[in-house]
Design a protein around this motif. Structure first.
Motif, short mmCIF file in Angstrom:
data_model
loop_
_atom_site.label_atom_id
_atom_site.label_comp_id
_atom_site.label_asym_id
_atom_site.label_seq_id
_atom_site.Cartn_x
_atom_site.Cartn_y
_atom_site.Cartn_z
N GLY A 193 0.92 0.50 -0.55
CA GLY A 193 1.71 0.01 0.58
C GLY A 193 3.10 0.58 0.71
O GLY A 193 3.70 0.50 1.77
N LEU A 194 3.64 1.12 -0.39
CA LEU A 194 5.00 1.67 -0.37
C LEU A 194 5.03 2.95 -1.21
O LEU A 194 4.27 3.06 -2.19
N ALA A 196 1.73 4.47 2.39
CA ALA A 196 2.97 5.15 2.00
C ALA A 196 3.10 6.50 2.71
O ALA A 196 2.10 7.20 2.89
N THR A 215 6.11 8.96 2.50
CA THR A 215 7.05 10.02 2.10
C THR A 215 6.27 11.31 1.98
O THR A 215 5.20 11.34 1.37
N PHE A 254 0.45 8.86 7.38
CA PHE A 254 1.24 9.86 8.10
C PHE A 254 2.39 10.27 7.20
O PHE A 254 2.51 9.76 6.09
N LEU A 307 6.77 10.84 7.39
CA LEU A 307 7.93 10.61 8.26
C LEU A 307 8.41 11.88 8.95
O LEU A 307 8.73 11.84 10.15
N TYR A 317 15.27 4.88 0.74
CA TYR A 317 14.28 5.37 -0.24
C TYR A 317 13.47 6.47 0.44
O TYR A 317 13.79 6.86 1.57
N PRO A 377 10.78 7.45 2.35
CA PRO A 377 10.49 7.68 3.77
C PRO A 377 11.73 7.65 4.65
O PRO A 377 11.83 8.41 5.62
N PHE A 396 14.78 4.15 11.12
CA PHE A 396 13.52 3.98 10.39
C PHE A 396 13.66 2.78 9.47
O PHE A 396 14.63 2.68 8.71
N LEU A 397 12.71 1.86 9.54
CA LEU A 397 12.57 0.76 8.58
C LEU A 397 11.09 0.65 8.26
O LEU A 397 10.26 0.93 9.12
N PRO A 398 10.72 0.26 7.04
CA PRO A 398 9.29 0.12 6.75
C PRO A 398 8.67 -1.04 7.53
O PRO A 398 9.36 -1.98 7.93
N SER A 399 7.38 -0.96 7.73
CA SER A 399 6.60 -1.99 8.42
C SER A 399 6.95 -3.37 7.85
O SER A 399 7.03 -3.56 6.65
N ASP A 454 7.38 2.61 13.13
CA ASP A 454 7.39 1.55 12.11
C ASP A 454 8.21 0.34 12.59
O ASP A 454 7.96 -0.79 12.18
N MET A 513 -0.96 0.55 10.05
CA MET A 513 -1.48 0.38 8.69
C MET A 513 -3.00 0.14 8.76
O MET A 513 -3.77 0.70 7.98
C1 DHB Z 1 6.44 3.36 3.87
C2 DHB Z 1 6.18 2.02 4.06
C3 DHB Z 1 6.08 1.52 5.33
O1 DHB Z 1 5.84 0.21 5.54
C4 DHB Z 1 6.21 2.35 6.45
O2 DHB Z 1 6.12 1.82 7.67
C5 DHB Z 1 6.45 3.70 6.26
C6 DHB Z 1 6.57 4.20 4.97
C7 DHB Z 1 6.59 3.90 2.50
O3 DHB Z 1 7.02 3.16 1.59
O4 DHB Z 1 6.28 5.09 2.29
#
Ligand code: DHB
Length: 367
Positions: A80-81, A104, A106, A121, A123, A149, A151, A201-204, A231, A281
């Motif tokens: 997930g990350l 994830a 990156t 995908f 970033l 971090y 991404p 950009f922020l994670p989901s 995201d 996701m």
């Molecule tokens: C990552 C996690 C996410 O939730 C997202 O939307 C994009 C990248 C990650 O940790 O790589």
């Protein structure tokens, strides 16, 4: 069936903790795939084992080790990350266990082991099109804001490079921590800088909280346009964000509103089985299962290099559009859409209005 007639797939997801929405989406998509396609692949019975790492890398690593050693899984999937995927990469390499990254994003993750492939995908892949769009749409000065971090760093770097190349200026590069993000201090800095647009950009899972604070601080009223990777306007939360989200332009590989027969079928089946809309996701979890089934069919149920090789070079029609697993990089190649949040039949959606076809991860193209 005898034990040898069964293959196990070990899925590790954040089912609890701050990234639980990622786990919820991918878990639901995996269940939908199996419900629609059965539990046989490569002449074997497929058993999916789902484990919760709560988004903690040490837990991911321990669970991966247990799944490989005790359960003898044919493949690992989920992640997930970024830190969770990177923590598992050495286990994939040492045990020659294919690892399908479903979340994830990156860029460097697929370079961490020759046994990693990806259905989500990167970033850099998602970001360049937005930098092009901004430069062509009267946006000259931008402040960027990313989670600090992997991404986020990728998004910040690739946005700034491309936007600058297009004649734009990045006035300030702001970052927020992954855990417990409070956006008030950075939003005040954005207000003071008065850019034409804020790129985010922020994670989901963090988009709704961000949007709320963006509106509370009056940034929408201060004439600062919001542009972001998809995201932020995540389909999991988008419909609850309210009017502040209207008009936000993003780029990404998946919208629940993507207009294709394959997506309409996917969304209808997903919504019938769950009380929520699929997000990016979910589509990566669904396609990750598809890739594993294709791979197992190709390897006749064998794991290791045979399964890895059978997944390379695969082309298929995803709910997101056509995709390819690049045989050289093991990375997904896909269409990237520019979208705008609009109200459609009373609900908020990311409505696609432009597309770049077959985008490779630009971070790998230039090596
Ligand atoms: C990552 C996690 C996410 O939730 C997202 O939307 C994009 C990248 C990650 O940790 O790589």
């Amino acid at each position: 069936l005898a034990q040898s007639d069964t293959v196990k797939i070990g899925v590790i997801l954040p089912m609890t903790g701050p990234s639980a929405s990622t786990g919820k989406q991918i878990d639901a998509a995996i269940k939908l795939w199996v419900a629609q396609n059965g539990n046989k692949a490569g002449g074997k019975k497929v058993e999916v084992i789902v484990k919760d790492d709560a988004g903690v890398a040490d837990t991911t690593r321990r669970l991966a080790q247990e799944l490989v050693v005790n359960d003898k899984v044919v493949a690992l999937a989920g992640f997930g990350l970024t830190p969770l995927a990177l923590a598992t990469a050495p286990i994939a390499t040492q045990s020659k266990t294919p690892m399908v990254v479903m979340a994830a994003a990156t860029s460097a993750i697929t370079e961490a082991s020759p046994f990693i492939t990806r259905t989500s995908f990167t970033l850099p892949q998602a970001t360049l099109g937005l930098a092009d769009w901004a430069a062509k749409n009267k946006i000259k000065k931008v402040v960027s804001l990313v989670t600090d971090y992997g991404p986020g760093n990728d998004a910040e770097k690739y946005f700034a490079e491309r936007f600058t190349l297009n004649g734009g200026v990045v006035m300030e590069k702001l970052r927020t921590p992954l855990r417990g993000a409070d956006f008030a201090p950075v939003l005040q800095k954005v207000r003071d800088a008065q850019p034409d647009a804020l790129f985010v950009f922020l994670p989901s899972g963090q988009g709704a909280a961000f949007m709320k604070q963006f509106a509370e601080r009056g940034l929408d009223k201060a004439g600062i346009r919001l542009i972001a990777t998809g995201d932020v306007t995540d389909d999991d939360q988008l419909n609850d964000m309210g009017d502040v989200a209207l008009g936000v332009v993003t780029s990404q590989h998946y919208s629940a509103a993507h207009d294709s027969p394959a997506n309409k079928k996917f969304v209808a089946a997903f919504e019938a089985a769950n009380k929520f809309r699929p997000n990016f996701m979910a589509v990566a979890g669904y396609d990750g299962m598809r890739l594993l089934y294709i791979g197992l069919n190709g390897s006749k149920g064998q794991g290791g290099e045979a399964l890895m090789n059978a997944m390379k070079g695969q082309i298929f029609e995803s709910p997101r559009g056509p995709v390819l697993i690049d045989a050289q990089t093991r990375e997904i190649v896909q269409d990237i859409y520019t979208r705008k949040v609009e109200r459609v039949n009373g609900q908020l959606y990311n409505v696609e209005f432009d597309v770049q076809k077959a985008v490779k991860d630009p971070a790998k193209n230039r090596k």
